[in-house]
Design a protein around this motif. Structure first.
Motif, PDB file in Angstrom:
ATOM      1  N   ASN A  27       0.828  -1.208   0.000  1.00 59.20           N
ATOM      2  CA  ASN A  27       0.000   0.000   0.000  1.00 59.20           C
ATOM      3  C   ASN A  27       0.865   1.262   0.000  1.00 59.20           C
ATOM      4  OD1 ASN A  27      -2.155  -1.802   0.193  1.00 59.20           O
ATOM      5  ND2 ASN A  27      -1.980  -1.821   2.407  1.00 59.20           N
ATOM      6  N   ILE A  28       1.339   1.638  -1.151  1.00 59.72           N
ATOM      7  CA  ILE A  28       2.250   2.771  -1.285  1.00 59.72           C
ATOM      8  C   ILE A  28       1.550   4.081  -0.941  1.00 59.72           C
ATOM      9  CG2 ILE A  28       3.687   4.045  -2.922  1.00 59.72           C
ATOM     10  CD1 ILE A  28       4.040   1.322  -4.371  1.00 59.72           C
ATOM     11  N   GLY A  29       0.324   4.261  -1.404  1.00 69.59           N
ATOM     12  CA  GLY A  29      -0.412   5.500  -1.156  1.00 69.59           C
ATOM     13  C   GLY A  29      -0.663   5.739   0.323  1.00 69.59           C
ATOM     14  N   LEU A  30      -1.034   4.687   1.041  1.00 68.69           N
ATOM     15  CA  LEU A  30      -1.260   4.827   2.482  1.00 68.69           C
ATOM     16  C   LEU A  30       0.039   5.166   3.206  1.00 68.69           C
ATOM     17  CD1 LEU A  30      -3.743   1.880   3.138  1.00 68.69           C
ATOM     18  CD2 LEU A  30      -4.254   4.303   2.779  1.00 68.69           C
ATOM     19  N   PHE A  31       1.148   4.613   2.710  1.00 68.38           N
ATOM     20  CA  PHE A  31       2.449   4.932   3.302  1.00 68.38           C
ATOM     21  C   PHE A  31       2.796   6.403   3.071  1.00 68.38           C
ATOM     22  CE2 PHE A  31       7.120   5.194   2.934  1.00 68.38           C
ATOM     23  CZ  PHE A  31       7.438   4.860   4.242  1.00 68.38           C
ATOM     24  N   ILE A  32       2.522   6.911   1.885  1.00 66.25           N
ATOM     25  CA  ILE A  32       2.780   8.337   1.596  1.00 66.25           C
ATOM     26  C   ILE A  32       1.914   9.211   2.498  1.00 66.25           C
ATOM     27  CG2 ILE A  32       2.528  10.141  -0.162  1.00 66.25           C
ATOM     28  CD1 ILE A  32       3.321   7.985  -2.240  1.00 66.25           C
ATOM     29  N   ASN A  33       0.638   8.849   2.665  1.00 69.38           N
ATOM     30  CA  ASN A  33      -0.236   9.598   3.580  1.00 69.38           C
ATOM     31  C   ASN A  33       0.332   9.612   4.998  1.00 69.38           C
ATOM     32  OD1 ASN A  33      -2.061  10.098   1.536  1.00 69.38           O
ATOM     33  ND2 ASN A  33      -3.579   8.627   2.254  1.00 69.38           N
TER      34      ASN A  33
END
Length: 144
Positions: free
Chosen positions: A86-92
């Motif tokens: 989950n790359i997007g959740l990590f960026i968030n």
């Protein structure tokens, strides 16, 4: 009964109560920052860089046992039992961390500025032999 009394004394110390208040306020602040990142910062950022939805930015490592990929959303992949990164959740989460760290930095900076520095105590002057002689003369004069 003695253990209860010790616990009550421990719990009523100022530091423990301050810590508890800090944890509660920190949790509430974390929720506010999380909402700020997810609902305010990331949607326009994703729109500006090509209509990317960071919440659904993921890599499928293994298809799910229920439904094979590709998956439209992260929720669809998770419902299918797929293994995802989950790359997007990590960026968030990284953006949330930076905001919280900056806010804490600002609070500490203000607290340090408000903290009054105590004036150093005046250094005691060294007693000289002449002072001793004078003190003895005063002592002797008061005895008479």
């Amino acid at each position: 009964m003695s253990m209860f009394k010790e616990f009550r004394e421990f719990a009523m110390r100022g530091n423990v109560i301050d810590l508890a208040v800090g944890v509660v306020i920190g949790a509430a602040f974390g929720k506010i920052v999380d909402s700020l990142v997810k609902d305010v910062i990331m949607p326009p950022l994703g729109f500006l860089i090509g209509k990317v939805d960071f919440a659904n930015m993921f890599i499928t490592l293994a298809d799910g046992s229920k439904v094979a990929g590709p998956y439209e959303t992260l929720k669809a992949a998770q419902d299918a039992g797929a293994v995802t990164m989950n790359i997007g959740l990590f960026i968030n989460s990284m953006i949330s961390f930076v905001i919280v760290a900056f806010a804490i930095f600002m609070v500490v900076k203000v607290m340090n500025k408000l903290k009054r520095e105590e004036a150093p105590a005046p250094a005691a002057e060294a007693v000289t032999p002449e002072d001793i002689v004078l003190l003895r003369e005063i002592r002797d004069a008061l005895k008479k």
